[in-house]
Design an enzyme around this catalytic site. Structure first.
Site, PDB file in Angstrom:
ATOM      1  CB  SER A 185      26.595  72.618 -34.543  1.00  0.00           C
ATOM      2  OG  SER A 185      27.872  72.950 -34.928  1.00  0.00           O
ATOM      3  CG  ASP A 347      28.007  70.000 -41.388  1.00  0.00           C
ATOM      4  OD1 ASP A 347      28.563  71.188 -41.770  1.00  0.00           O
ATOM      5  OD2 ASP A 347      27.612  69.727 -40.766  1.00  0.00           O
ATOM      6  CG  HIS A 380      26.552  72.347 -39.657  1.00  0.00           C
ATOM      7  ND1 HIS A 380      27.221  71.712 -38.869  1.00  0.00           N
ATOM      8  CD2 HIS A 380      26.348  73.703 -38.216  1.00  0.00           C
ATOM      9  CE1 HIS A 380      27.635  72.003 -37.641  1.00  0.00           C
ATOM     10  NE2 HIS A 380      27.397  72.724 -37.622  1.00  0.00           N
TER      11      HIS A 380
END
Lengths: 400, 400
Positions: A185, A347, A380
């Site tokens: 991320s 995601d 995610h």
């Protein structure tokens, strides 16, 4: 200076990385690592930001595992996600939890600390200000010129500033080259910035659940932070004085958005058509559904272990991803050559087509790009808690 | 009673359905429809909600085009999206804009008003309270028992309540059967509720950009509304009194989330690496990126034409989708038989896999299910503004 990681772990479980019952399973598959790591502080000194401002005294926390070789070229840098800190691997106390990527980092693991010297640092403007194991410089830090917290007078920090402070840390440790820079991320964004900024220093880049921050993502980041500015306790960032309440409601609403956005439908199914005890939302407008109650509780807990102004600065650092370059393609032209890009197909933050576009940009720039996918029910967050099955791919990537 | 639709159109352009330059193109392809429709009011009288509460005087606005045949079975019902109203087709004034689905509804169009009697009504708790062409009953309406606005004392309304009031309207018009019920987003959810509640009355169902409201979506709906509750001017919904400011900041932040969520990356590309005049977000923490400025302006405009409490009630109605049934599958078992389901592949609200699961549930329930896709740069909103290319599919579906 020695700090412990207990609060961080609580924070991650509350809203950051895993639903109870999901992360522990993945971690239980790993052999226990008895070694207790020391969290250290790097005094980076005076620092000039990309935006042209000066910070007289910059410091960040970091941790390492393994040993740097004589050539200084067996180092690996792990960069953390939006709500994380340096605790990517190992334990900071004998009874505390393991780091978020402990499944792939450690002795004999994919990123083998018997071969590699692995470093991970807290970013500037890290959100975990109340956590004793996080060391950062940001709006909650004392401005030496005034003797009081900076608040919103703290300079804007760009993603590239994260990289520059980490570069100073690596230089101070004697690192001459990174065999790998990686992270999930926000950590994947730092990885991409690293590969653009120091193409020769970075031998391999492994961004996980990360792709371009385009206008669409800049807008979402704005939405994440908006509740903080709405909270009357925020007071334009001036809430650090004794007797003032921090904007915990706004901060909790901000975490609620991040928390749901970073998960997925499959994870939420456990709350389908469930009501909390005593709640009847079909009859009372103030009553809650089970998913709302879970989000309320998780977000309120997360708000207590983080700082609202730092959240705003962390959002801006993300919005300023690759801000030194005219475009993603331009940034990737001269970037490091070897890539292993790992999106999560479900995601909802870095959506699948955006991830594919990023891979395409790398290929067009002539890079050696491998891809893998991280899967699971968490969307995610699969890229934070679901990395164990990718161990062999990562090991092979490092061996090339 | 005669009201005009000018304000609605402004509201839609501001944040609801289209970026300037996108909707007008689609509409320009259609021949002008000179007929000016009359917006009418249906007095539904006393109404008992699914939650068991009583509303003494229920009224909604509606519009029609075409003529009901003697058998009463050539009627089509169009249900509107979250921020919309009955203005799905035609013009409410000679110079005003056409309705949001005007590309597929009208004389000679896919839903041909020379063959069908097309009806569209404002829902209960419609958000467009300040708009003179919207007629609804909700928290901003006067409670006859007190002579003052209901505020948060208004009963909870479920999606099924929307259907029940519309059923009364259709009964009053002499409709015996619906050849089609259709609508985008929230209108698609109403379509699915209709098909479950009145399987014989509904001959065909065409939900567009709609699928199940699971816990994941309930959570997102909660996130949409959260900024309203954070605004100090909300005052637990008690803001209608003279001299009180409505919670426009919170309402604008709520619209901002809806606005971005309902669009997509392709649309946002026009704002990539753009800065508004005089703004320098790399240096000043309070400065904005172009996408943020656009969202700020669009959302502020939308807040001025809507009501915060009604937004909360509309969220709850959506969260209570199919609340009379133990599951989506159970609801669909006895539902209407013929379906044309139209998702948008880049929808970020009703994501692609959720849409596919809904279609699978219908197939498992033995329905005759056709599917089509609505495409364009706008993600979810493709289903509101991008329907023109689907005209032939819809025409064929109606002819079966």
């Amino acid at each position: 200076m020695r700090r412990r990681g207990l609060l961080v772990a609580t924070a991650l479980l509350a809203a950051g990385t895993a639903a109870p019952g999901i992360m522990p399973v993945a971690m239980a598959q790993q052999a226990a690592v008895p070694e207790v790591l020391e969290k250290r502080v790097f005094e980076a000194g005076a620092f000039q930001t990309r935006g042209g401002a000066s910070i007289p005294n910059t410091r960040i926390g970091y941790q390492t595992m393994g040993r740097l070789n004589a050539a200084g070229d067996n180092a690996v840098l792990i960069c953390h996600f939006f709500s994380g800190n340096s605790h990517a691997f190992g334990r900071l106390s004998a009874t505390g939890p393991a780091g978020y990527w402990d499944a792939i980092i450690g002795p004999g693991k994919a990123i083998d600390t018997e071969k590699y010297f692995v470093v991970s640092a807290d970013t500037l403007v890290n959100v975990n200000v109340p956590d004793a194991s996080t060391v950062t410089t940001g709006p909650a830090s004392i401005n030496p010129d005034t003797g009081r917290p900076w608040g919103m007078a703290f300079p804007v920090i760009a993603m590239r500033d994260f990289v520059e402070v980490q570069k100073r840390l690596l230089d101070s440790l004697g690192v001459k080259r990174l065999a790998l820079v990686a992270g999930p991320s926000n950590g994947g964004l730092q990885t991409i910035e690293w590969a653009a900024a120091y193409p020769d220093f970075v031998q391999r880049a492994m961004p996980v659940i990360a792709a371009e921050i385009d206008a669409w993502m800049q807008g979402w980041l704005d939405i994440w932070e908006a509740p903080i500015r709405l909270d009357p306790n925020w007071r334009e960032g001036d809430y650090y004085a004794l007797g003032r309440e921090p904007p915990l409601r706004g901060l909790a609403e901000a975490w609620k958005i991040v928390t749901l956005h970073a998960r997925d439908r499959l994870w939420a199914k456990q709350y389908d058509r469930k009501l909390p005890e005593g709640q009847d939302p079909a009859r009372r407008i103030g009553d809650r559904f089970a998913i709302e109650k879970w989000l309320d509780d998780a977000a309120a807990a997360r708000a207590r272990t983080s700082d609202a102004n730092s959240f705003l600065y962390m959002v801006r650092a993300n919005q300023l991803f690759l801000n030194d370059y005219p475009s993603l393609a331009a940034a990737m032209e001269g970037a490091a050559k070897r890539w292993l890009v790992i999106p999560s197909p479900t995601d909802r933050v870095f959506v699948h087509d955006g991830a594919q576009e990023f891979i395409e940009v790398l290929r067009k720039a002539g890079k050696a790009v491998e891809t893998a996918e991280v899967t699971g029910p968490l969307g995610h967050l699969n890229g934070v808690v679901g990395m164990a099955p990718l161990g062999d791919r990562i090991r092979a990537f490092l061996a090339e």
